[in-house]
Write a protein that holds these residues in place. Structure first.
Motif, PDB file in Angstrom:
ATOM      1  N   TYR A 495     -12.386  24.261  -1.803  1.00 50.47           N
ATOM      2  CA  TYR A 495     -10.925  24.258  -1.986  1.00 50.47           C
ATOM      3  C   TYR A 495     -10.353  25.707  -1.465  1.00 50.47           C
ATOM      4  O   TYR A 495      -9.232  25.635  -0.749  1.00 50.47           O
ATOM      5  CB  TYR A 495     -10.752  23.763  -3.312  1.00 50.47           C
ATOM      6  N   LEU A 498     -10.985  26.251   2.522  1.00 50.88           N
ATOM      7  CA  LEU A 498     -10.729  25.027   3.504  1.00 50.88           C
ATOM      8  C   LEU A 498      -9.325  24.340   3.216  1.00 50.88           C
ATOM      9  O   LEU A 498      -8.798  23.778   4.273  1.00 50.88           O
ATOM     10  CB  LEU A 498     -11.643  24.227   3.589  1.00 50.88           C
ATOM     11  N   ALA A 499      -9.008  24.603   2.262  1.00 47.19           N
ATOM     12  CA  ALA A 499      -7.630  23.471   1.845  1.00 47.19           C
ATOM     13  C   ALA A 499      -6.303  24.371   2.711  1.00 47.19           C
ATOM     14  O   ALA A 499      -6.307  25.146   2.985  1.00 47.19           O
ATOM     15  CB  ALA A 499      -7.182  23.692   0.403  1.00 47.19           C
ATOM     16  N   PRO A 500      -5.675  23.339   3.144  1.00 45.13           N
ATOM     17  CA  PRO A 500      -4.591  23.702   4.062  1.00 45.13           C
ATOM     18  C   PRO A 500      -3.641  24.330   3.312  1.00 45.13           C
ATOM     19  O   PRO A 500      -3.532  24.207   2.251  1.00 45.13           O
ATOM     20  CB  PRO A 500      -3.965  22.179   4.682  1.00 45.13           C
TER      21      PRO A 500
ATOM     22  N   TRP B  29       0.595  13.147   1.583  1.00 42.02           N
ATOM     23  CA  TRP B  29       1.192  14.207   1.125  1.00 42.02           C
ATOM     24  C   TRP B  29       1.123  14.946   2.369  1.00 42.02           C
ATOM     25  O   TRP B  29       2.326  15.926   2.510  1.00 42.02           O
ATOM     26  CB  TRP B  29       0.072  14.474   0.299  1.00 42.02           C
ATOM     27  N   TRP B  30       0.359  15.361   3.299  1.00 49.47           N
ATOM     28  CA  TRP B  30       0.190  16.093   4.268  1.00 49.47           C
ATOM     29  C   TRP B  30       1.487  15.886   5.204  1.00 49.47           C
ATOM     30  O   TRP B  30       2.388  17.021   5.491  1.00 49.47           O
ATOM     31  CB  TRP B  30      -0.884  15.916   5.129  1.00 49.47           C
ATOM     32  N   ARG B  34       4.778  18.671   5.428  1.00 50.66           N
ATOM     33  CA  ARG B  34       5.430  19.082   6.672  1.00 50.66           C
ATOM     34  C   ARG B  34       6.685  18.708   6.872  1.00 50.66           C
ATOM     35  O   ARG B  34       7.567  19.512   7.591  1.00 50.66           O
ATOM     36  CB  ARG B  34       4.567  18.852   7.892  1.00 50.66           C
ATOM     37  N   ARG B  70       5.597  28.541   2.716  1.00 48.76           N
ATOM     38  CA  ARG B  70       4.068  27.573   2.699  1.00 48.76           C
ATOM     39  C   ARG B  70       3.242  28.760   2.183  1.00 48.76           C
ATOM     40  O   ARG B  70       3.057  29.590   3.115  1.00 48.76           O
ATOM     41  CB  ARG B  70       3.865  26.707   3.809  1.00 48.76           C
ATOM     42  N   ARG B  72      -0.511  30.231   0.811  1.00 46.38           N
ATOM     43  CA  ARG B  72      -1.913  29.936   0.645  1.00 46.38           C
ATOM     44  C   ARG B  72      -2.235  31.048  -0.357  1.00 46.38           C
ATOM     45  O   ARG B  72      -2.131  32.225  -0.296  1.00 46.38           O
ATOM     46  CB  ARG B  72      -2.639  30.003   1.887  1.00 46.38           C
ATOM     47  N   ARG B  95      -2.262  32.464  11.806  1.00 43.39           N
ATOM     48  CA  ARG B  95      -1.700  31.328  11.271  1.00 43.39           C
ATOM     49  C   ARG B  95      -0.765  31.988   9.965  1.00 43.39           C
ATOM     50  O   ARG B  95       0.410  31.421  10.043  1.00 43.39           O
ATOM     51  CB  ARG B  95      -2.580  30.551  10.463  1.00 43.39           C
TER      52      ARG B  95
END
Lengths: 559, 379
Positions: A495, A498-500, B29-30, B34, B70, B72, B95
């Motif tokens: 997770y 690799l999770a977006p 969801w994806w 977006r 967004r 991460r 990215r």
């Protein structure tokens, strides 16, 4: 190169230690399995024991490690503590696999073969010698896959080793990442542990044999002696062995027949079985029947032992976690944004886990299912080969799979999908394939086709048959799928790699909970995230049961 | 067992149905994720700071600027390898637009690799020299300190001298630190007796990662490799144990399993908030404290340079530092001229900031130290 040279030593040393633990666990598993399978049908105690064992098998290792690591232990105690916790995880897995193997081989057809043979021993003088050989064969065949499964669980452990600072190849490999290990170097290190795992699987398959699928056989045509001999798929040959007429395989069927029947006899007739001395000695109790007499029902011993096991390895860590969670629930309930966030994590991660667990199960069933290559088309052979290759990759562990994907996703052709859930789902499927394959292997050979016929003849009406089918066929498969989905759910490494972007994973929150330190709200969130999927799986099982059994009964009443 | 039989069974059909529904849910969801930002400019932020603390800051940025973010987040599951290595791995196809790191040396590493786009904005101009890159590749804000942590119910420190009270030392091992090099004794000051006393159980996090690695790197740089290697070799004999992380050090000290430890200020504050009785004093090496700040940087190749610059200025602003100081981790602002506005329990740490060591030169010592630690861990 010098530090690469060290991996074989660690890989072999850990393999030997885990093998010792697995072999030592087997007598206990054996006792447990026999208590779980005692009697006909499944008692309430046996169902309770099943449920508890599954909980013990899938309970997050991270929580167990965390609960004990924060207690403070003298350095010398750590290896023993680690071995104990590992054993606590391995034994339930061994029991569950052992029961599945047992159920696979104990078929109506097999029972009938044995009955014919034992009733007509005087017509077949070599029977007694053959039975002795088969006894050993039986033990071997029964024990191989559960021991292999326990070994794999122990050998692939990462979380407990990391938490307790124990020596383990997976943790060592993780530590090397601290300076940015290249994928090539990572795979170079992996050669030894991967090779060992592959070798153990191959040896396991070799020892267990192909375990001839007796599904096509109907009890009515089984024989080898008497009038039905000419029609029988099984024949006695002069060497005292049984041979399957179609495949030409010897012994494997007979061994399965022998042990299943003998074990069934042990479970139902006092003193008639061949219980091993070791299993009697190990528990210092008098076998499952003693427990069962005490508790007055079959499987009582298994239930008591499962309760103790869960108390030790599940309730302890859970109590440590939930001590302050109640206060946290109040805070969580009062904060809508936080509550919504946790729910979103739970649902999304659960959905990804469902996709990967179920796809892995279906792939293993469809692409890795055929045990014989005879009659396979080139397409089937190719997909089978591809799936076997993926199983091999799955054995490398989450970290290597994740790093591999990260590298591959930099290719210009694949950059477009790197920010989608696809890499995560595919990575989890690959990670799940080895376990899915093993589960398929032990569950799907349970001779349901023949058993269905026997069951149809034995029970009148569709409600009992539906219940029987549910218990014997559907329930084990649902459990297997549930275990695969929950394993996917808890895979923090994949997770996080690799999770977006923007995907908040429940298990990552659970993991970070360990890092941030305990607080009431985080404890409550961790409990929700951990127990939520379990409740979901239980609900799916309940609905399936209702549809399957109640639906049938309703239809019966209408007609 | 054939594929045909698998497909025709009700459990398999059910599995397919559930898997398809789950795919629909995740796909939905994806797409929603977006589309929700609409036409707004969207920044992709990699954040190594703990999500529970960073989330509110980034939401405030979204609210103030209208720029969508967004994120991460990093996780301890992969330690600090994931985001730093991910940025390196994505160098050709970046990215990430902005990287919020929770330490400084990673930023220096990325600068050396040429992966950062320099920006000398208002925040950069505001920072002390030690907390910014000379060219503007990164800028630091809100730091935490390495500290000695102990439970006052178990060990006591003299209120006047700041030294361990005599009654806290074991009789056998009290007194001068036998065999300790003078430099090392200085580095352990004022707790050298406790640090070397095997009768006092102590904990530190595995030094392969995070702030403990930075701590080791500073020792390596100040005292030299031999002193650190000798020290590390005798850890066990001196009552130290290595554990999985700084939070665990705090817990072990809080629950009395250990009496002393090395951890970070944020862990101590979290422990105190949970009711633990914990005291702390800063680790000082050659008289310098060890402050590990957050850093923020723009990734070279970003298509959203202007929005990224706004985020850098926002994160390294005094307002954000104040937000972090008021949060559960009590990150200490690096610009100390408005400390009247600081929360009470952070105000007392202002002097520590002024005494902080310059970490920018530690990249090479850290790499050497890490190589040695990894070599030591070889099986």
């Amino acid at each position: 190169m010098t530090w690469i040279n060290g991996m074989p030593g660690l890989a072999f040393g850990q393999a030997a230690q885990v093998a010792g633990l697995a072999i030592a666990a087997w007598p206990l598993c054996r006792w447990w399995i026999r208590s779980l399978c005692a009697g006909t049908g499944r008692s309430r105690s046996q169902r309770l024991a099943w449920g508890l064992l599954i909980v013990a098998a899938i309970f997050p290792a991270l929580l167990q490690g965390y609960a004990l690591a924060t207690r403070g232990w003298p350095p010398g105690a750590t290896p023993w503590l680690y071995a104990g916790l590992l054993w606590g995880r391995m034994v339930p897995v061994g029991v569950l696999f052992g029961v599945l193997v047992w159920q696979r081989l104990r078929t109506p057809a097999a029972d009938q073969v044995w009955r014919v043979l034992t009733e007509q021993t005087d017509q077949w003088p070599q029977a007694s010698a053959a039975r002795r050989r088969w006894w050993w064969s039986r033990e071997l065949r029964w024990s191989v896959w559960p021991v292999v499964a326990m070994w794999l669980v122990g050998y692939q452990d990462f979380e407990l080793a990391a938490m307790l600072k124990a020596d383990a190849w997976a943790d060592w490999l993780f530590m090397q990442q601290a300076r940015g290990l290249s994928l090539a170097a990572c795979w170079q290190h992996l050669l030894w542990p991967l090779g060992l795992q592959f070798a153990v699987l191959a040896v396991g398959r070799g020892l267990a044999g192909p375990l001839t699928d007796v599904a096509p056989m109907s009890a009515a045509v089984v024989g080898g002696v008497g009038d039905e001999a000419a029609e029988s798929p099984v024949a006695a040959v002069p060497g005292g062995e049984l041979v399957d007429r179609e495949s030409g395989e010897t012994n494997s069927l007979a061994a399965g027949v022998e042990w299943s029947q003998a074990a069934a006899m042990q479970a139902t007739k006092a003193g008639s079985g061949r219980q091993s001395r070791l299993s009697k000695w190990l528990l210092a109790v008098r076998g499952p029947r003693w427990w069962d007499r005490v508790l007055g029902r079959p499987g009582g011993g298994a239930a008591v032992a499962a309760l103790l096991w869960c108390g030790l390895f599940v309730c302890g860590p859970l109590a440590s976690l939930s001590r302050d969670a109640w206060a946290g629930f109040g805070v969580l309930w009062g904060n809508a944004a936080q509550w919504q966030g946790v729910t979103r994590e739970l649902v999304l991660t659960g959905a990804v886990a469902a996709i990967s667990g179920l796809v892995a199960w279906l792939m293993a069933g469809n692409w890795l299912g055929p045990w014989s290559s005879a009659g396979r088309s080139w397409l089937t052979a190719m997909t089978g080969g591809l799936a076997q290759g993926l199983v091999l990759i799955g054995l490398m562990g989450s970290l290597t799979i994740g790093l591999g994907f990260v590298t591959v996703l930099q290719w210009p052709q694949l950059v477009g999908i790197r920010d989608t859930p696809v890499p995560l789902c595919v990575g989890l499927v690959i990670r799940n394939l080895p376990l899915a394959w093993l589960l398929q292997r032990v569950i799907r050979g349970r001779a349901v086709a023949a058993a269905e016929q026997i069951g149809l003849a034995a029970v009148g009406g569709s409600r009992p048959l539906a219940e029987w089918l549910w218990r014997e066929r559907d329930q084990p498969r649902l459990w297997a799928m549930a275990v695969l989905c929950y394993q996917s759910y808890l895979d923090v490494t994949l997770y996080s790699l690799l999770a977006p972007v923007g995907f908040a994973a429940g298990p990552v929150r659970l993991y970070n909970f360990m890092h941030y330190g305990r607080s009431a709200v985080l404890s409550a969130e961790a409990l929700v995230l951990m127990l939520g999927p379990m409740a979901g799986l239980w609900l799916v099982g309940l609905v399936s049961w209702k549809v399957r059994v109640r639906g049938t009964a309703l239809g019966e009443r209408r007609t | 067992m054939t594929g045909r039989s698998t497909r025709s069974e009700p459990t398999s059909i059910g599995a397919i149905v559930i898997a398809v529904l789950a795919m629909g849910l995740v796909g939905g969801w994806w797409l929603w994720d977006r589309s929700r930002v609409g036409d707004r400019e969207t920044l992709v932020v990699y954040c190594a700071h703990d999500a529970i603390y960073a989330d509110s800051v980034l939401k405030e940025f979204e609210r103030k600027t209208g720029i969508a973010v967004r994120v991460r987040y990093d996780t301890e599951a992969t330690k600090s390898l994931s985001l730093l290595q991910l940025i390196t791995a994505e160098a050709t196809n970046p990215r990430c637009d902005v990287f919020w790191n929770n330490e400084l040396l990673g930023a220096v590493e990325l600068t050396r690799q040429g992966l950062l786009a320099p920006y000398q904005g208002s925040a950069w101009r505001d920072r002390p020299e030690a907390f910014r890159d000379p060219d503007g590749a990164w800028v630091a804000f809100g730091g935490r300190f390495r500290v000695w942590v102990w439970n006052p119910d178990r060990l006591s420190v003299s209120a006047t001298s700041g030294q361990p009270a005599a009654d806290s030392l074991s009789e056998v091992n009290a007194g001068p630190a036998d065999g300790a090099a003078p430099e090392l004794a200085t580095a352990m000051s004022p707790f050298v007796d406790w640090a070397l006393d095997p009768a006092i159980p102590k904990a530190l996090a595995e030094p392969l990662y995070g702030t403990t690695l930075t701590h080791y790197a500073l020792l390596w740089s100040s005292l030299g490799p031999t002193a650190v290697q000798d020290w590390d070799a005798q850890l066990s004999a001196r009552g130290w144990c290595k554990v999985a992380g700084n939070a665990m050090v705090q817990k072990l000290v809080a629950n009395g399993s250990c009496q002393l430890g090395w951890t970070d200020t944020d862990d101590v504050f979290v422990g105190r908030d949970a009711g633990a009785r914990l005291e702390m004093q800063p680790v000082r090496i050659a008289g310098k404290t060890l402050c590990i700040p957050n850093t923020v940087m723009i990734i070279r190749g970003t298509q959203r340079q202007a929005a990224a610059e706004r985020l850098v200025d926002f994160l390294a602003s005094r307002e954000t530092e104040l937000m972090l100081a008021r949060g559960p981790a009590r990150q200490v602002p690096l610009v100390t001229d408005r400390k009247d506005e600081w929360p009470a329990d952070v105000k007392g740490l202002a002097d520590w900031v002024d005494a902080a060591a310059d970490l920018r030169t530690l990249v090479d010592p850290r790499r050497e130290c890490l190589e040695w630690l990894l070599a030591k861990s070889r099986p």
